[in-house]
Design an enzyme around this catalytic site. Structure first.
Site, PDB file in Angstrom:
ATOM      1  N   CYS A 134     -34.515  -2.020  26.061  1.00  0.00           N
ATOM      2  CA  CYS A 134     -35.359  -3.578  26.506  1.00  0.00           C
ATOM      3  C   CYS A 134     -35.645  -4.938  25.223  1.00  0.00           C
ATOM      4  O   CYS A 134     -35.728  -4.581  24.321  1.00  0.00           O
ATOM      5  CB  CYS A 134     -36.739  -3.288  27.254  1.00  0.00           C
ATOM      6  SG  CYS A 134     -35.607  -2.801  29.122  1.00  0.00           S
TER       7      CYS A 134
ATOM      8  N   SER B   8     -37.447 -16.271  29.222  1.00  0.00           N
ATOM      9  CA  SER B   8     -36.843 -15.027  29.402  1.00  0.00           C
ATOM     10  C   SER B   8     -35.328 -15.352  29.941  1.00  0.00           C
ATOM     11  O   SER B   8     -35.186 -16.558  30.313  1.00  0.00           O
ATOM     12  CB  SER B   8     -37.837 -14.936  30.652  1.00  0.00           C
ATOM     13  OG  SER B   8     -36.995 -13.233  31.254  1.00  0.00           O
TER      14      SER B   8
ATOM     15  N   LYS C 181     -37.597  -6.598  23.039  1.00  0.00           N
ATOM     16  CA  LYS C 181     -37.509  -6.410  22.014  1.00  0.00           C
ATOM     17  C   LYS C 181     -37.527  -5.467  20.558  1.00  0.00           C
ATOM     18  O   LYS C 181     -37.270  -5.111  19.618  1.00  0.00           O
ATOM     19  CB  LYS C 181     -39.160  -6.423  21.786  1.00  0.00           C
ATOM     20  CG  LYS C 181     -39.412  -8.269  21.067  1.00  0.00           C
ATOM     21  CD  LYS C 181     -39.469  -9.194  22.280  1.00  0.00           C
ATOM     22  CE  LYS C 181     -39.582  -8.971  23.321  1.00  0.00           C
ATOM     23  NZ  LYS C 181     -38.835 -10.213  24.362  1.00  0.00           N
TER      24      LYS C 181
END
Length: 557
Positions: free
Chosen positions: A119, A468, A121
């Site tokens: 995912c 996002s 980071k």
């Protein structure tokens, strides 16, 4: 072997005693020690399958003659962290992941590493660590989630957030929202659109650090397990040939990644992560380069949220390699770059054809002659602002409107939900940058609320925070310098006209210079929101968004 530092010689007898405590045999002590960095946890949907991936990698390593040993990396689920103080801890984990992996890898003298992220980071954090540690390394991600289905149409997490906005606007019933809630995220994996996680997993493939399919094979497919076994076997070949991350992550490799980024229409967050990864590899990637690549790279894919296709569709169409083969037709890819396969990019992608021209447009029939991202500049963003242009509707490519100014995400969301934002407005959310947040929160809630209320074709949002990959519309983030350091976004007042011109890469505050000078003289820095713990240390060290929000080591006197 590097691990001989903890295995060979009389002075290493204490070390060997500890390996004995782990159950190591003498035969294992003669073999390479391979670190398996597993991001498995039970709170992130994109990571709940990584225990299976880890076991497959371990099997591959052992099959090829190595000794695999697992250690963890943390990961935050951006979706669960969204819209509250937890989002301050999302971007900042990128450096925690890099730092902790460096510490574990060097302290235990691993000969090579296999990184298992998935995912947002987590992927760039481990790529940063790989460049920093620079022992032979390969990546295998957990893979994307399958798309959900609601009303006979494919849907994803961005649809869920927009459904909430539609409910607030009275356009959807609570029963309809629950239908979305129960069906948009049907499996484990990184959320099914071209959001940040899938963007970075695809770019890991493009840059040469992951095998074919790393970015696109769905998490639930058995091919993902096969990929993990092959990655485990391949790390032993990289170790044998001493092929290291900095041999792969070269200037030309980053240029390939930027080109694929534009063609795929990746998340704006790639403009934070690619410069940060390059920085660790000793290469400087300026975000201004994005416009050069944007100008010459056609946009070939419109995956969610930009369009109706999903990661599973990209996988079936031929994946990242098929996209790169289209780009080769205009000589846009460096073919001689070495990759983790031990072969060049050109050798890897040979024969990888585009199997669905509705998912990957042919290069002579792109969605746009220009790429998916754009860097905007002007007196409101002297250093940069980033927009996912491929997800902006045509009527918002050029827009001028009055500023609606908010000093935090929550205040803006209250007014959006309360119906106080009207067509034409430009919502400005500031003091949410790397230092000001601190942590540069994502603004998926406000962008989704705007879209869900039907305002996506008439309202823009500008922030020194970020978005996002699931955000769409005229959402301009990473505005630099940020408000916390006195950037011009701190000087905007309610009702000021803001001009957005994405084709010309401009972002202008239509206020006379004299008035801006008066406001600048009156501006005073704000007291930090957080003064203790990791976030306070992060705020003290982090640089601007246009520099990738990398941490700057204080200079010694």
């Amino acid at each position: 072997m590097q691990s001989d530092n903890v295995k060979k010689g009389i002075r290493q007898a204490p070390h060997r005693s500890l390996f004995n405590a782990l159950g190591f045999t003498e035969e294992e002590l003669e073999r390479p020690l391979i670190g398996i960095v597993s991001s498995f946890n039970e709170i992130v949907p994109g990571h709940m399958n990584l225990d299976k991936i880890t076991e497959a990698v371990k099997l591959g390593v052992a099959m090829a003659g190595g000794v695999p040993r697992v250690f963890p990396a943390i990961a935050v689920c951006d979706g669960i962290a969204m819209g509250h103080e937890g989002m301050k801890y999302s971007l900042v984990t990128r450096d925690l992941i890099a730092d902790s992996t460096e510490a574990m890898a060097i302290a235990h003298q691993f000969d090579a590493l296999v990184m298992i992220p998935n995912c947002d980071k987590n992927v760039p954090g481990l790529l940063m660590a790989a460049a920093r540690i620079n022992v032979p390394t390969i990546f295998v991600s957990g893979g994307p989630m399958l798309a959900g289905h609601v009303g006979g149409r494919k849907r994803s997490l961005s649809s869920m957030f927009e459904a909430v906005g539609a409910y607030d606007a009275g356009k959807m019933s609570i029963e309809e929202v629950r239908e979305y809630e129960n069906h948009v995220c049907p499996s484990c994996g990184s959320c099914s659109g071209m959001y940040t996680a899938n963007s970075m997993n695809c770019l890991t493939e493009a840059i040469g650090m992951g095998l074919k399919g790393n970015g696109t094979i769905p998490a639930v497919y058995s091919d993902r397990i096969k990929l993990a076994k092959h990655a485990g076997m391949q790390i032993m070949e990289l170790l044998k040939r001493n092929i290291r991350p900095r041999d792969i992550m070269t200037q030309e490799a980053f240029e390939n990644a930027l080109t694929v980024d534009m063609a795929l229409g990746c998340s704006t967050n790639t403009m934070l992560h690619l410069p940060a990864i390059a920085h660790e590899a000793g290469i400087e990637i300026d975000v201004d380069m994005a416009n050069d690549f944007n100008a010459r790279t056609p946009n070939l894919c419109h995956l969610a949220p930009a369009g109706p296709t999903y990661m599973e569709d990209l996988n079936e169409a031929g994946g990242v390699y098929a996209v790169m083969n289209e780009l080769v037709k205009k000589n846009l890819i460096h073919l001689d770059c070495l990759t983790c396969t031990g072969r060049t990019v050109g050798e890897n992608i040979k024969g990888c054809v585009n199997r669905n021209q509705d998912v990957i447009r042919p290069i002579d029939n792109p969605y746009s002659e220009m790429g998916g991202l754009a860097v905007l500049k002007g007196n409101l963003a002297p250093d940069s602002g980033i927009v996912k242009r491929s997800a902006v509707v045509p009527e918002m490519m050029v827009h001028t409107g009055p500023a609606r100014v908010y000093d935090c995400e929550e205040d803006a969301l209250d007014d959006i939900d309360g119906g106080k934002i009207v067509p034409g407005d430009v919502v400005v959310i500031r003091y949410e940058g790397p230092k000001g947040g601190p942590g540069m929160r994502e603004m998926l809630n406000p962008t989704s609320a705007i879209a869900g209320m039907g305002l996506g074709s008439s309202v823009a949002l500008i922030t020194d925070g970020r978005f996002s990959g699931a955000s769409r519309g005229a959402s301009i983030g990473h505005v630099s310098p940020e408000a916390a350091v006195g950037g011009p976004i701190a000087l905007v007042e309610e009702g000021d006209l803001i001009e957005i011109n994405i084709p010309d890469n401009k972002l202008e505050l239509k206020v006379p210079d004299e008035e801006l000078s008066r406001r600048r003289a009156a501006w005073k820095p704000r007291e930090p929101k957080i003064t203790t713990g990791y976030l306070a240390r992060y705020a003290a060290m982090v640089t601007s968004g246009n520099r990738g929000a990398v941490l700057e080591v204080p200079k010694c006197r």
